[in-house]
Design a protein around this motif. Structure first.
Motif, PDB file in Angstrom:
ATOM      1  N   ASP A  30       0.866  -1.179   0.000  1.00  8.98           N
ATOM      2  CA  ASP A  30       0.000   0.000   0.000  1.00  8.98           C
ATOM      3  C   ASP A  30       0.902   1.228   0.000  1.00  8.98           C
ATOM      4  N   PHE A  31       1.131   1.799  -1.186  1.00  5.20           N
ATOM      5  CA  PHE A  31       2.072   2.908  -1.310  1.00  5.20           C
ATOM      6  C   PHE A  31       1.535   4.202  -0.701  1.00  5.20           C
ATOM      7  N   ASN A  32       0.243   4.252  -0.418  1.00  3.83           N
ATOM      8  CA  ASN A  32      -0.353   5.466   0.136  1.00  3.83           C
ATOM      9  C   ASN A  32      -0.505   5.415   1.653  1.00  3.83           C
ATOM     10  N   SER A  33      -0.107   4.309   2.251  1.00  4.88           N
ATOM     11  CA  SER A  33      -0.265   4.180   3.694  1.00  4.88           C
ATOM     12  C   SER A  33       0.730   5.081   4.428  1.00  4.88           C
ATOM     13  N   PRO A  34       0.279   5.776   5.488  1.00 13.49           N
ATOM     14  CA  PRO A  34       1.201   6.598   6.287  1.00 13.49           C
ATOM     15  C   PRO A  34       2.064   5.762   7.228  1.00 13.49           C
ATOM     16  N   VAL A  35       1.756   4.481   7.352  1.00 16.10           N
ATOM     17  CA  VAL A  35       2.499   3.602   8.254  1.00 16.10           C
ATOM     18  C   VAL A  35       3.884   3.334   7.674  1.00 16.10           C
ATOM     19  N   ARG A  36       4.916   3.461   8.498  1.00 17.57           N
ATOM     20  CA  ARG A  36       6.285   3.226   8.061  1.00 17.57           C
ATOM     21  C   ARG A  36       6.777   1.905   8.648  1.00 17.57           C
ATOM     22  N   VAL A  37       7.036   0.945   7.777  1.00 12.18           N
ATOM     23  CA  VAL A  37       7.524  -0.360   8.204  1.00 12.18           C
ATOM     24  C   VAL A  37       8.725  -0.730   7.343  1.00 12.18           C
ATOM     25  N   ASN A  38       9.373  -1.847   7.672  1.00 13.02           N
ATOM     26  CA  ASN A  38      10.493  -2.338   6.877  1.00 13.02           C
ATOM     27  C   ASN A  38       9.934  -3.024   5.638  1.00 13.02           C
ATOM     28  N   GLY A  39       9.739  -2.246   4.585  1.00  6.86           N
ATOM     29  CA  GLY A  39       9.041  -2.704   3.395  1.00  6.86           C
ATOM     30  C   GLY A  39       7.863  -1.782   3.156  1.00  6.86           C
ATOM     31  N   HIS A  40       6.686  -2.351   2.968  1.00  6.71           N
ATOM     32  CA  HIS A  40       5.476  -1.548   2.777  1.00  6.71           C
ATOM     33  C   HIS A  40       4.345  -2.137   3.604  1.00  6.71           C
ATOM     34  N   ALA A  41       3.458  -1.263   4.050  1.00  4.38           N
ATOM     35  CA  ALA A  41       2.257  -1.717   4.743  1.00  4.38           C
ATOM     36  C   ALA A  41       1.362  -2.476   3.770  1.00  4.38           C
ATOM     37  N   CYS A  42       0.454  -3.279   4.314  1.00  3.33           N
ATOM     38  CA  CYS A  42      -0.418  -4.108   3.482  1.00  3.33           C
ATOM     39  C   CYS A  42      -1.655  -3.335   3.035  1.00  3.33           C
ATOM     40  N   LEU A  43      -1.972  -3.491   1.769  1.00  4.67           N
ATOM     41  CA  LEU A  43      -3.219  -2.952   1.240  1.00  4.67           C
ATOM     42  C   LEU A  43      -4.390  -3.769   1.781  1.00  4.67           C
ATOM     43  N   ASP A  44      -5.524  -3.116   1.965  1.00  5.09           N
ATOM     44  CA  ASP A  44      -6.734  -3.816   2.396  1.00  5.09           C
ATOM     45  C   ASP A  44      -7.014  -4.966   1.427  1.00  5.09           C
ATOM     46  N   PRO A  45      -7.091  -6.213   1.910  1.00  4.02           N
ATOM     47  CA  PRO A  45      -7.305  -7.364   1.014  1.00  4.02           C
ATOM     48  C   PRO A  45      -8.520  -7.213   0.110  1.00  4.02           C
ATOM     49  N   LYS A  46      -9.521  -6.465   0.551  1.00  9.32           N
ATOM     50  CA  LYS A  46     -10.722  -6.278  -0.270  1.00  9.32           C
ATOM     51  C   LYS A  46     -10.431  -5.446  -1.519  1.00  9.32           C
ATOM     52  N   MET A  47      -9.316  -4.707  -1.508  1.00  2.00           N
ATOM     53  CA  MET A  47      -8.968  -3.850  -2.637  1.00  2.00           C
ATOM     54  C   MET A  47      -7.966  -4.507  -3.587  1.00  2.00           C
ATOM     55  N   VAL A  48      -7.498  -5.692  -3.242  1.00  2.00           N
ATOM     56  CA  VAL A  48      -6.476  -6.369  -4.040  1.00  2.00           C
ATOM     57  C   VAL A  48      -7.093  -6.979  -5.295  1.00  2.00           C
ATOM     58  N   THR A  49      -6.395  -6.802  -6.425  1.00  2.00           N
ATOM     59  CA  THR A  49      -6.814  -7.412  -7.689  1.00  2.00           C
ATOM     60  C   THR A  49      -5.638  -8.170  -8.297  1.00  2.00           C
ATOM     61  N   ALA A  50      -5.905  -8.918  -9.343  1.00  2.00           N
ATOM     62  CA  ALA A  50      -4.848  -9.679 -10.017  1.00  2.00           C
ATOM     63  C   ALA A  50      -3.785  -8.759 -10.609  1.00  2.00           C
ATOM     64  N   ASP A  51      -4.171  -7.531 -10.962  1.00  2.00           N
ATOM     65  CA  ASP A  51      -3.211  -6.600 -11.552  1.00  2.00           C
ATOM     66  C   ASP A  51      -2.088  -6.230 -10.587  1.00  2.00           C
ATOM     67  N   HIS A  52      -2.321  -6.359  -9.295  1.00  2.00           N
ATOM     68  CA  HIS A  52      -1.274  -6.056  -8.320  1.00  2.00           C
ATOM     69  C   HIS A  52      -0.113  -7.055  -8.394  1.00  2.00           C
ATOM     70  N   PHE A  53      -0.337  -8.192  -9.040  1.00  2.00           N
ATOM     71  CA  PHE A  53       0.693  -9.228  -9.138  1.00  2.00           C
ATOM     72  C   PHE A  53       1.263  -9.327 -10.558  1.00  2.00           C
ATOM     73  N   LEU A  54       0.902  -8.380 -11.412  1.00  2.00           N
ATOM     74  CA  LEU A  54       1.223  -8.468 -12.836  1.00  2.00           C
ATOM     75  C   LEU A  54       2.214  -7.393 -13.261  1.00  2.00           C
ATOM     76  N   PHE A  55       3.156  -7.790 -14.128  1.00  2.00           N
ATOM     77  CA  PHE A  55       4.040  -6.836 -14.800  1.00  2.00           C
ATOM     78  C   PHE A  55       4.150  -7.261 -16.253  1.00  2.00           C
ATOM     79  N   LYS A  56       3.965  -6.329 -17.171  1.00  2.00           N
ATOM     80  CA  LYS A  56       4.062  -6.629 -18.594  1.00  2.00           C
ATOM     81  C   LYS A  56       5.275  -5.935 -19.203  1.00  2.00           C
ATOM     82  N   GLY A  57       5.892  -6.592 -20.173  1.00  2.00           N
ATOM     83  CA  GLY A  57       6.952  -5.934 -20.921  1.00  2.00           C
ATOM     84  C   GLY A  57       8.331  -6.537 -20.780  1.00  2.00           C
TER      85      GLY A  57
END
Length: 297
Positions: free
Chosen positions: A34-61
């Protein structure tokens, strides 16, 4: 008996800490960044699972060849967690490198990862150097289908030693391995490292191992061949002009490509600035070498 049990538990705890000194294992099925989370952790905070889509795991090119028309003759396509949010907490990432003939990925290290590399096309020289004081070089020439491993955080490099283009793909043991190019780090730091310190480092580290002429050759290897080859520079200029607008803009910034003389001049400035950047490395080395005294007759 109680003291013995306590000692065993302490040793097991220390061992567990050492074994798990890398990136922590995930504690749930997924933790999309979750790049918009104000929480600072070693890595990134977790996005709400309800907002997760397959595109979050995809990279093209990754199948698209990169533009190798640059002084290094290589192009690195490195999708990390910043491009694939689903990599968060998984401890892996990938990288594709395209090489023109003689193209290089100069000595560098990944501060948070080991790496395993496979040659898809071409013939590639690879190698890594162990820690001081051994500084032992392990190197191989790889062909299509060969695999080579770079240990965690050690300095390593690649070069296309064939006559045709080459392609490698690698996997790294971090969602965000980082990259530290050795020459850029030493000579391009901001603010710059003190010249006296670098001069002493060069004198004490290099002069015991190289003669005066070898030191000069070492420095001159930083100068691109194009500096004294006007025809090759003209060819590079012409090849840049033939690239699609979007591709050139992606590589060199917006508003570079164009048919008018003004934009044509911008392309020339890109070439000249790239050459001057590499030339500056050599001039810095030469300056420090003379200051330290090991190039003096």
């Amino acid at each position: 008996m109680a003291n013995l049990v306590l000692t065993i538990i302490s040793l097991l705890a220390i061992g567990w800490t050492v074994v798990h000194a890398g990136e922590p294992s995930p504690l749930q099925d997924l933790c999309v960044a979750d790049f918009n989370s104000p929480v600072r952790v070693n890595g990134h905070a977790c996005l709400d699972p309800k907002m997760v889509t397959a595109d979050h795991f995809l990279f093209k090119g990754l199948n698209i060849p990169g533009n190798t028309s640059n002084p290094l003759g290589s192009f690195v396509n490195r999708p990390t967690v910043d491009q694939i949010p689903g990599l968060n907490t998984l401890g892996i990432s990938t990288v594709r490198v395209d090489y023109a003939p003689r193209g290089v990925v100069p000595p560098h290290r990944h501060p948070r990862a080991s790496e395993i590399l496979t040659v898809l096309e071409g013939t590639v020289l690879v190698g890594f150097v162990t820690s001081d004081p051994e500084n032992k070089l392990f190197s191989k020439v790889l062909k299509k289908g060969d695999v080579f491993t770079f240990p965690f955080s050690l300095i390593h490099f690649q070069q296309n030693v064939g006559h045709d283009n080459a392609v490698t793909i690698a996997f790294l043991s971090s969602q965000n391995p980082g990259v530290i190019p050795i020459a850029n780090t030493v000579f391009g730091s901001n603010p710059s490292i003190n010249d006296d310190l670098l001069a002493k480092a060069f004198r004490d580290s290099i002069s015991p191992h190289y003669s005066n002429s070898e030191c000069k050759e070492l420095g001159q290897s930083f100068i691109p061949d194009l500096r004294d080859k006007p025809q090759e520079r003209e060819d590079l200029h012409r090849s840049l002009k033939m690239l699609p607008d979007g591709e050139l803009n992606t590589q060199y910034g917006p508003d570079v490509m164009g048919k008018d003389q003004q934009n044509d001049g911008k392309i020339w400035r890109i070439i000249e600035e790239s050459l001057e950047h590499s030339k500056a490395h050599w001039e810095k080395i030469n300056q420090l070498a003379n200051k330290s005294g090991f190039l003096k007759k």
